[in-house]
Design an enzyme around this catalytic site. Structure first.
Site, PDB file in Angstrom:
ATOM      1  N   LYS A 132       0.873  -1.202  -0.001  1.00 39.13           N
ATOM      2  CA  LYS A 132       0.031   0.075   0.011  1.00 39.13           C
ATOM      3  C   LYS A 132       0.834   0.998  -0.019  1.00 39.13           C
ATOM      4  CE  LYS A 132      -3.664  -2.427   2.424  1.00 39.13           C
ATOM      5  NZ  LYS A 132      -4.620  -2.462   3.957  1.00 39.13           N
ATOM      6  N   TYR A 158     -12.240  -2.996  -3.268  1.00 35.13           N
ATOM      7  CA  TYR A 158     -12.676  -3.046  -1.812  1.00 35.13           C
ATOM      8  C   TYR A 158     -14.204  -3.003  -1.598  1.00 35.13           C
ATOM      9  CZ  TYR A 158      -7.978  -2.499   0.368  1.00 35.13           C
ATOM     10  OH  TYR A 158      -6.801  -2.816   0.909  1.00 35.13           O
ATOM     11  N   THR A 180      -4.937  -7.666  10.789  1.00 31.11           N
ATOM     12  CA  THR A 180      -5.222  -6.530  10.092  1.00 31.11           C
ATOM     13  C   THR A 180      -4.865  -5.208  11.085  1.00 31.11           C
ATOM     14  OG1 THR A 180      -7.621  -7.620   9.250  1.00 31.11           O
ATOM     15  CG2 THR A 180      -7.461  -5.083   9.344  1.00 31.11           C
ATOM     16  N   ASN A 228      -1.655  -0.338   7.353  1.00 34.90           N
ATOM     17  CA  ASN A 228      -1.159  -1.426   7.724  1.00 34.90           C
ATOM     18  C   ASN A 228      -0.454  -2.273   6.652  1.00 34.90           C
ATOM     19  OD1 ASN A 228      -3.346  -2.402   5.980  1.00 34.90           O
ATOM     20  ND2 ASN A 228      -4.466  -3.351   7.607  1.00 34.90           N
ATOM     21  N   HIS A 265      -1.742  -5.453   1.496  1.00 36.15           N
ATOM     22  CA  HIS A 265      -3.080  -6.280   1.389  1.00 36.15           C
ATOM     23  C   HIS A 265      -2.622  -7.621   0.781  1.00 36.15           C
ATOM     24  CE1 HIS A 265      -6.837  -7.661  -0.096  1.00 36.15           C
ATOM     25  NE2 HIS A 265      -6.211  -7.820  -1.206  1.00 36.15           N
ATOM     26  N   GLU A 281      -9.359 -10.856  -7.235  1.00 39.91           N
ATOM     27  CA  GLU A 281      -8.255  -9.810  -7.448  1.00 39.91           C
ATOM     28  C   GLU A 281      -7.260  -9.536  -8.425  1.00 39.91           C
ATOM     29  OE1 GLU A 281      -9.338  -8.990  -2.659  1.00 39.91           O
ATOM     30  OE2 GLU A 281      -7.320  -9.847  -3.148  1.00 39.91           O
TER      31      GLU A 281
HETATM   32  N1  UDP Z   1      -9.596  -1.109   7.379  1.00 39.91           N
HETATM   33  C1  UDP Z   1      -9.400   0.334   8.261  1.00 39.91           C
HETATM   34  N2  UDP Z   1     -10.208   0.240   9.263  1.00 39.91           N
HETATM   35  C2  UDP Z   1     -10.878  -0.801   9.905  1.00 39.91           C
HETATM   36  C3  UDP Z   1     -10.845  -1.988   9.113  1.00 39.91           C
HETATM   37  C4  UDP Z   1     -10.104  -1.751   8.088  1.00 39.91           C
HETATM   38  O1  UDP Z   1      -9.043   1.348   7.697  1.00 39.91           O
HETATM   39  O2  UDP Z   1     -11.406  -0.660  11.053  1.00 39.91           O
HETATM   40  C5  UDP Z   1      -8.658  -1.231   6.167  1.00 39.91           C
HETATM   41  C6  UDP Z   1      -7.431  -1.682   6.404  1.00 39.91           C
HETATM   42  O3  UDP Z   1      -6.475  -1.079   5.573  1.00 39.91           O
HETATM   43  C7  UDP Z   1      -7.566  -3.142   5.921  1.00 39.91           C
HETATM   44  C8  UDP Z   1      -8.666  -2.760   4.880  1.00 39.91           C
HETATM   45  O4  UDP Z   1      -9.313  -1.805   5.222  1.00 39.91           O
HETATM   46  O5  UDP Z   1      -6.405  -3.730   5.379  1.00 39.91           O
HETATM   47  C9  UDP Z   1      -9.432  -4.152   4.569  1.00 39.91           C
HETATM   48  O6  UDP Z   1      -9.914  -4.627   5.670  1.00 39.91           O
HETATM   49  P1  UDP Z   1     -10.071  -6.195   5.839  1.00 39.91           P
HETATM   50  O7  UDP Z   1     -10.816  -6.532   7.225  1.00 39.91           O
HETATM   51  O8  UDP Z   1     -10.386  -6.949   5.016  1.00 39.91           O
HETATM   52  O9  UDP Z   1      -8.447  -6.535   6.663  1.00 39.91           O
HETATM   53  P2  UDP Z   1      -7.220  -7.248   5.806  1.00 39.91           P
HETATM   54  O10 UDP Z   1      -7.915  -8.257   5.015  1.00 39.91           O
HETATM   55  O11 UDP Z   1      -6.421  -6.199   4.781  1.00 39.91           O
HETATM   56  O12 UDP Z   1      -6.443  -7.714   6.810  1.00 39.91           O
HETATM   57 MG    MG Z   2      -9.443  -8.260   3.517  1.00 39.30          MG
END
Ligand code: UDP
Ligand code: MG
Length: 149
Positions: free
Chosen positions: A9, A49, A91, A112, A115, A126
């Site tokens: 990212k 997303y 996450t 974080n 992805h 994807e």
């Molecule tokens: N995210 C965020 N706030 C939250 C939850 C998620 O900004 O409370 C963002 C974060 O960048 C995360 C992405 O949304 O990586 C996608 O969320 P997901 O739950 O799919 O997490 P991931 O699969 O990336 O671990």
């Molecule tokens: Mg995810």
């Protein structure tokens, strides 16, 4: 062999962690089959997303992911989808184990770093969203006999 979609990212790029992050998947033993450095359009970000469209963080997430270049990648290997998720970590980086990418380099869910596809169906979806077929490189690393029995 299984394939997954990974993207470093904008925070990972800005923090000069591209090499460090790619190194972890390379040295683990996975194979890079697709790679591009690119700015992300709003359209692509929203499609990627889409499952989070109704979540409160959707707006800021799209804003963030389109704020600077990302490194989009496809990696290949047995079990790469689940394993990459483990290498990436939880996450929320505060909950990610030390030794994971998010655990070692992050402190905030909204920053974080990377992805990773979460399941076989999302990986397929994807990969096709981010890459054309001809942008993926089919090759067999010479080291394979030393990675797989
Ligand atoms: N995210 C965020 N706030 C939250 C939850 C998620 O900004 O409370 C963002 C974060 O960048 C995360 C992405 O949304 O990586 C996608 O969320 P997901 O739950 O799919 O997490 P991931 O699969 O990336 O671990
Ligand atoms: Mg995810």
């Amino acid at each position: 062999m299984e394939r997954t979609f990974l993207a470093i990212k904008p925070d990972g790029v800005q923090r000069k962690l591209v090499g460090e992050i790619i190194r972890r998947f390379e040295t683990k033993g996975f194979t890079l089959v697709g790679l591009k450095f690119m700015n992300v359009s709003r359209e692509l970000a929203e499609a990627h997303y889409d499952v989070h469209r109704e979540r409160p963080f959707f707006g800021s997430l799209i804003q963030f992911i389109t704020s600077g270049p990302v490194v989009a990648m496809v990696w290949e290997g047995d079990g790469v989808i689940a394993s990459a998720r483990k290498l990436i970590g939880a996450t929320n980086p505060l909950n990610s184990e030390p030794g994971t990418i998010r655990g070692d380099f992050g402190v905030n869910t909204g920053r974080n770093l990377i992805h990773g596809s979460d399941a076989p169906e999302t990986a397929l979806h994807e990969i096709s969203l981010w890459f054309k077929d001809e942008e993926l490189v089919n090759w067999a690393p010479e080291i394979k006999a030393w990675l797989y029995e």
